[in-house]
Design an enzyme around this catalytic site. Structure first.
Site, PDB file in Angstrom:
ATOM      1  N   ASN A 183       0.783  -1.226   0.000  1.00 12.06           N
ATOM      2  CA  ASN A 183       0.000   0.000   0.000  1.00 12.06           C
ATOM      3  C   ASN A 183       0.821   1.286   0.000  1.00 12.06           C
ATOM      4  O   ASN A 183       0.264   2.373   0.087  1.00 12.06           O
ATOM      5  CB  ASN A 183      -0.949  -0.003   1.205  1.00 12.06           C
ATOM      6  N   THR A 184       2.148   1.165  -0.069  1.00 16.78           N
ATOM      7  CA  THR A 184       3.025   2.318  -0.260  1.00 16.78           C
ATOM      8  C   THR A 184       3.727   2.130  -1.602  1.00 16.78           C
ATOM      9  O   THR A 184       4.447   1.146  -1.778  1.00 16.78           O
ATOM     10  CB  THR A 184       4.064   2.428   0.870  1.00 16.78           C
ATOM     11  N   ASN A 248       3.554 -10.910   4.859  1.00 18.26           N
ATOM     12  CA  ASN A 248       2.637  -9.776   4.835  1.00 18.26           C
ATOM     13  C   ASN A 248       1.399 -10.168   4.024  1.00 18.26           C
ATOM     14  O   ASN A 248       1.203 -11.337   3.692  1.00 18.26           O
ATOM     15  CB  ASN A 248       3.353  -8.558   4.224  1.00 18.26           C
TER      16      ASN A 248
END
Length: 379
Positions: A183-184, A248
């Site tokens: 998400n970055t 993750n």
């Protein structure tokens, strides 16, 4: 009871709103000494058979809360009082940032999964450091997960991580470099060994320089190709890291943009764990996260070579007593199988490690900050 409340009430409410309400409730619990201690006495793991030592830190039980829930290090004591053996706070960035636009958190109830595209929303390393300096009223192992500030370009990533490490490593029981959130923008590119080596080397220098040497781990994505998993494992050994956290969230799904966690991630997370164990053996600590729902999942991860296991989405669907219940079930299972310690379970079904670079000798075990102890004062 929780299943009824979830199905009739919580699932109808905005997922992020419920998340923030839960964090606030646990933050309040964290500042109520008597209630917190009573809950900790009743729900935290106290069975000596569940104790685990990893990278020099003592854990009361193997199941912890994964990063992503307590983003600002606000409620670790509250979570520990509900039965988690450790709490990993963050992801924390050097500079505070609002994260991505809402909506950015979605439940997939039928799949017992969650999609998030939060984007490392947090108040920054300085704010987290102030909270981590508070005296803890109950024993809790606190890991600190750090990531890259969104506006920082790739060329400045190492300096950005180092800035966070300098503030937070002295206050953490262990430090995690997160290069695997989807998400970055550009963050996962840092998992390439050519970029990861200098980053980890610089952060490790900071972690090694703290008064009691803070253990350093790296968190990887489930979407890495197998050969890239091997490359990260070899790098971790080469640099003398203390562990790898796998995995993750995944971007391999057909839902909203963002990272998927929960039941659909179970198979790949276990595959990555087994591959890492085959590569590194017991030379560094492996922490397994992804698709952990019940005691069977925790047991399977331990057998496959994980020393510690983490959950988050399983807690969302399992309710506030989820971690405490799993630890009690683990206690019974250890004895039913004739073991005296859960450490006898770790790696029993794992293959022998293949040839890889040698790791350094593990540090002596240390005790995590206890009741009435300033964070980072003793380990």
């Amino acid at each position: 009871m929780y299943r009824l409340v979830f199905s009739q009430v919580l699932r109808r409410l905005d997922a992020e709103a419920v998340h923030h309400l839960t964090v606030r409730a646990l933050t309040l619990l964290s500042v109520l000494p008597l209630v917190k201690r009573l809950l900790h006495k009743a729900l935290a793991p106290h069975d000596p058979a569940l104790r685990v030592s990893a990278f020099g830190v003592h854990f009361p039980g193997p199941l912890g809360l994964a990063a992503g829930f307590d983003k600002d290090a606000a409620c670790a004591e509250g979570a520990a009082a509900l039965g988690f053996g450790h709490v990993e706070v963050g992801t924390i960035t050097a500079h505070g940032q609002p994260g991505n636009p809402r909506p950015r958190l979605f439940r997939l109830v039928g799949e017992r999964a969650v999609i998030n595209r939060m984007g490392f929303n947090n108040a920054g390393a300085a704010a987290a450091a102030r909270r981590l300096r508070r005296v803890r009223g109950v024993p809790v192992v606190v890991g600190v997960n750090i990531g890259k500030t969104k506006v920082v370009p790739e060329s400045g990533a190492t300096a950005d991580y180092v800035a966070s490490a300098r503030r937070l490593a002295p206050l953490a029981d262990y430090l995690v470099v997160n290069v695997s959130s989807p998400n970055t923008p550009g963050l996962r590119d840092l998992q390439a060994v050519s970029l990861l080596r200098p980053l980890l080397t610089a952060v490790k220098e900071v972690a090694d320089g703290t008064p009691r040497r803070t253990p350093l781990l790296v968190k990887i994505a489930p979407d890495l190709a197998d050969e890239d998993v091997d490359a990260v494992a070899d790098l971790a050994l080469e640099l003398g890291l203390d562990g790898v956290i796998a995995t993750n969230t995944t971007i391999r799904h057909g839902g909203e943009t963002g990272g998927l966690s929960g039941r659909p991630l179970k198979g790949r997370s276990l595959e990555v764990l087994r591959r890492l164990r085959a590569r590194v053996g017991d030379r560094i600590t492996l922490v397994s996260v992804g698709g952990v729902e019940d005691v069977d999942d925790v047991w399977e991860r331990l057998l496959a070579g994980a020393t510690l296991v983490q959950g988050y989405t399983g807690w969302v669907y399992g309710g506030p007593l989820w971690a405490s219940t799993i630890h009690r079930q683990l206690s019974r299972r250890v004895r039913r199988h004739g073991f005296t310690s859960i450490t006898e379970v770790i790696g029993r079904t794992a293959p022998q490690a293949r040839t890889a670079p040698e790791a350094r000798t593990a540090p002596e075990a240390r005790t995590a900050p206890g009741a009435g102890t300033a964070p980072g004062a003793t380990r």
